[in-house]
Design a protein around this motif. Structure first.
Motif, PDB file in Angstrom:
ATOM      1  N   GLY A  63       0.536  -1.230   0.096  1.00  0.00           N
ATOM      2  CA  GLY A  63       0.002   0.024  -0.130  1.00  0.00           C
ATOM      3  C   GLY A  63       0.718   1.275  -0.067  1.00  0.00           C
ATOM      4  N   GLU A  64       0.261   2.475  -0.072  1.00  0.00           N
ATOM      5  CA  GLU A  64       0.910   3.612  -0.323  1.00  0.00           C
ATOM      6  C   GLU A  64       1.747   4.374   1.044  1.00  0.00           C
ATOM      7  N   THR A  65       1.542   3.507   2.102  1.00  0.00           N
ATOM      8  CA  THR A  65       2.367   3.811   3.211  1.00  0.00           C
ATOM      9  C   THR A  65       3.644   3.283   3.133  1.00  0.00           C
ATOM     10  N   GLU A  66       3.365   2.046   2.544  1.00  0.00           N
ATOM     11  CA  GLU A  66       4.620   0.732   2.330  1.00  0.00           C
ATOM     12  C   GLU A  66       4.884   0.389   3.859  1.00  0.00           C
ATOM     13  N   MET A  67       4.099   0.262   4.919  1.00  0.00           N
ATOM     14  CA  MET A  67       4.110  -0.064   6.243  1.00  0.00           C
ATOM     15  C   MET A  67       3.652  -1.442   6.257  1.00  0.00           C
ATOM     16  N   ILE A  68       4.324  -2.185   7.426  1.00  0.00           N
ATOM     17  CA  ILE A  68       3.969  -3.444   7.867  1.00  0.00           C
ATOM     18  C   ILE A  68       3.872  -3.363   9.286  1.00  0.00           C
ATOM     19  N   PHE A  69       2.416  -3.787   9.527  1.00  0.00           N
ATOM     20  CA  PHE A  69       1.950  -3.648  11.177  1.00  0.00           C
ATOM     21  C   PHE A  69       2.095  -5.088  12.013  1.00  0.00           C
ATOM     22  N   GLY A  70       2.514  -4.939  13.319  1.00  0.00           N
ATOM     23  CA  GLY A  70       2.369  -6.015  14.113  1.00  0.00           C
ATOM     24  C   GLY A  70       3.371  -6.863  14.743  1.00  0.00           C
ATOM     25  N   TYR A  71       4.765  -6.318  14.381  1.00  0.00           N
ATOM     26  CA  TYR A  71       5.855  -7.083  14.656  1.00  0.00           C
ATOM     27  C   TYR A  71       6.841  -6.238  15.246  1.00  0.00           C
ATOM     28  N   LYS A  72       7.712  -6.767  16.181  1.00  0.00           N
ATOM     29  CA  LYS A  72       8.719  -6.375  16.915  1.00  0.00           C
ATOM     30  C   LYS A  72       9.888  -6.686  15.957  1.00  0.00           C
ATOM     31  N   LYS A  73      10.987  -5.614  15.764  1.00  0.00           N
ATOM     32  CA  LYS A  73      12.304  -6.121  15.326  1.00  0.00           C
ATOM     33  C   LYS A  73      12.215  -7.061  14.279  1.00  0.00           C
ATOM     34  N   LEU A  74      11.352  -6.710  13.270  1.00  0.00           N
ATOM     35  CA  LEU A  74      11.158  -7.446  11.934  1.00  0.00           C
ATOM     36  C   LEU A  74      12.108  -7.377  10.958  1.00  0.00           C
ATOM     37  N   ALA A  75      12.487  -8.809  10.409  1.00  0.00           N
ATOM     38  CA  ALA A  75      13.431  -8.709   9.372  1.00  0.00           C
ATOM     39  C   ALA A  75      12.779 -10.046   8.379  1.00  0.00           C
ATOM     40  N   ILE A  76      12.931  -9.308   7.052  1.00  0.00           N
ATOM     41  CA  ILE A  76      12.396 -10.293   6.270  1.00  0.00           C
ATOM     42  C   ILE A  76      13.369 -10.410   5.075  1.00  0.00           C
ATOM     43  N   ASN A  77      14.087 -11.595   4.969  1.00  0.00           N
ATOM     44  CA  ASN A  77      15.207 -11.809   3.866  1.00  0.00           C
ATOM     45  C   ASN A  77      14.483 -12.700   2.682  1.00  0.00           C
ATOM     46  N   LEU A  78      14.856 -12.158   1.616  1.00  0.00           N
ATOM     47  CA  LEU A  78      14.188 -13.045   0.193  1.00  0.00           C
ATOM     48  C   LEU A  78      15.548 -13.439  -0.373  1.00  0.00           C
ATOM     49  N   PHE A  79      15.734 -14.636  -0.169  1.00  0.00           N
ATOM     50  CA  PHE A  79      16.913 -15.310  -0.752  1.00  0.00           C
ATOM     51  C   PHE A  79      16.768 -15.708  -2.408  1.00  0.00           C
ATOM     52  N   TYR A  80      17.456 -15.366  -3.478  1.00  0.00           N
ATOM     53  CA  TYR A  80      17.326 -16.037  -4.744  1.00  0.00           C
ATOM     54  C   TYR A  80      18.405 -16.631  -5.150  1.00  0.00           C
ATOM     55  N   LEU A  81      18.104 -17.752  -5.642  1.00  0.00           N
ATOM     56  CA  LEU A  81      19.406 -18.576  -6.257  1.00  0.00           C
ATOM     57  C   LEU A  81      20.101 -17.918  -7.346  1.00  0.00           C
ATOM     58  N   HIS A  82      21.374 -17.832  -7.619  1.00  0.00           N
ATOM     59  CA  HIS A  82      22.025 -16.775  -8.523  1.00  0.00           C
ATOM     60  C   HIS A  82      21.747 -17.284 -10.001  1.00  0.00           C
ATOM     61  N   ASN A  83      21.505 -18.277 -10.410  1.00  0.00           N
ATOM     62  CA  ASN A  83      21.371 -18.784 -11.631  1.00  0.00           C
ATOM     63  C   ASN A  83      19.673 -18.993 -12.072  1.00  0.00           C
TER      64      ASN A  83
END
Length: 409
Positions: A63-83
């Motif tokens: 959404g327009e605010t680009e906010m995520i609600f409901g979590y403390k010390k949040l980290a989202i890692n998106l791993f992509y295999l290089h090939n």
């Protein structure tokens, strides 16, 4: 895929406004990290330089605010295999807000789901299984251009076959990255035969290939039996930007399209500021060299001769004007201050004439926000000043780069 704004349960979170709630609000751009994975080591520890990057936008997803609600010390890692661009998502948080009818944490996976590669992993062991069978030697498409890197890498631009089922699966995974970097990005319909797709690969000395960017082109019908190519998407991974790779990719795509016998002028769909800079430099440099080789004296400012060259090189009318202005600006800089003033006065006069020809309710006057001017009643001088300054400023970057490139030769 349609462009939807998916906010999870963010509307519910608006009922939870107080000072304590700040702890549970996170800007998605700060907590999301992309990582490229070549080996198991890339999955462990903090993000590694050159193998990780942050998104530039997330409004299509959160959404327009680009906010995520409901979590403390949040980290989202998106791993992509290089090939293969197969994906694994890892969501970590130190705490989650106690939920009730008024307050609910956003469902992160549900919100991300439409924007992630098909069959993405949420279990690390499953992703390690994908890594174990990753084929590092795959490169889709036929090589149309090769150029060296800064050290021992080589880069190859390929023309890919959208009908190849393996390429389709790969591209549908890789293209999920663009929604984080291209405003209003959509995933293309690979069933439409009018799409042409180019990729740029990095080739390491051990013959490992990494796709690092792509360009999609849509071929519109041009009466009576031709096509008008339009560059639609243009993307290079952030970790490979500012190395001249985008310039090489654009040049390879443009040169390929230019040589197609049924191709008309080459256009671009809503170019970004960065892409326009690349396009301006590449087109201007190409035309400059061809004019020079053909013995045409650019300083004579012979519009007819230069326009013939632009038409021959399949540069569309609007871009042709920019290229001509860039070359004139380059010449004016060489000839001194008086010539530069004369050049800019000519630009100003042309813009003034264009404004005068258009009516009060014209598209130009209805889009004043584009140049940062809002006047009531309409102030033509303010409009002229704004359009003139914006246009002349936009010429300086390609002129300076063109001048620097020519000085090396």
């Amino acid at each position: 895929m349609a462009k939807n704004n998916l906010n999870g349960d963010s509307d519910v979170s608006s009922n939870c406004e107080d000072d304590e709630m700040v702890l549970y609000k996170k800007l998605s751009l700060n907590v999301i990290t992309f990582r490229t994975v070549r080996s198991k080591d890339d999955l462990e520890g903090p993000p590694k330089k050159g193998k990780s990057f942050k998104p530039e936008m997330a409004h299509q997803i959160f959404g327009e605010t680009e906010m995520i609600f409901g979590y403390k010390k949040l980290a989202i890692n998106l791993f992509y295999l290089h090939n293969s661009a197969k994906c694994y998502i890892d969501v970590q948080a130190s705490g989650k807000i106690p939920e009730n009818d008024a307050c609910k944490a956003d469902d992160i996976l549900k919100t991300l789901n439409p924007w992630l590669p098909e069959n993405y992993r949420t279990d690390k062991n499953d992703f390690l299984g994908d890594l174990a069978v990753e084929d590092h030697s795959i490169m889709f498409g036929d090589v149309i251009h090769t150029f060296p890197g800064e050290s021992d890498q080589t880069y190859k631009v390929t023309l890919c076959d959208p009908k190849n089922p393996d390429f389709r699966k790969f591209h549908q995974r890789f293209e999920t990255l663009i929604v984080w970097f291209i405003d209003g990005a959509n995933f293309i319909d690979l069933e439409d035969p009018r799409w042409t797709i180019f990729y740029v690969y990095e080739e390491a000395p051990n013959a490992h290939y990494t796709p690092i960017g792509f360009c999609t082109v849509y071929k519109f019908f041009l009466y009576p039996n031709g096509t008008r190519p339009r560059i639609s998407q243009f993307f290079v991974l952030p970790t490979y930007q500012k190395r001249g790779i985008g310039t090489k990719l654009y040049s390879a795509v443009y040169n390929y399209l230019k040589e197609l016998p049924d191709s008309g002028d080459i256009t671009v769909e809503e170019p970004t500021e960065i892409f326009q800079k690349i396009r301006d430099f590449c087109d201007s440099f190409s035309i400059y060299k061809n004019l020079e080789q053909s013995g045409v004296n650019i300083s004579t400012q012979n519009h007819k001769q230069i326009n013939e060259f632009l038409k021959k090189h399949k540069i569309c009318k609007r871009q042709a004007q920019r290229v001509f202005d860039i070359l004139e600006c380059l010449t004016a800089h060489k000839n001194g201050y008086k010539e530069y003033v004369k050049f800019t006065e000519g630009i100003r006069s042309r813009i003034a004439n264009e404004i005068e020809k258009e009516t009060k309710g014209s598209k130009r006057l209805c889009n004043l926000e584009r140049v940062g001017v809002i006047t009531e009643p309409i102030d033509k001088k303010a409009i002229l000043d704004a359009e003139y300054n914006k246009y002349v400023d936009s010429l300086e970057w390609p002129v300076n780069r063109l001048r620097a490139q020519l000085a090396k030769q």
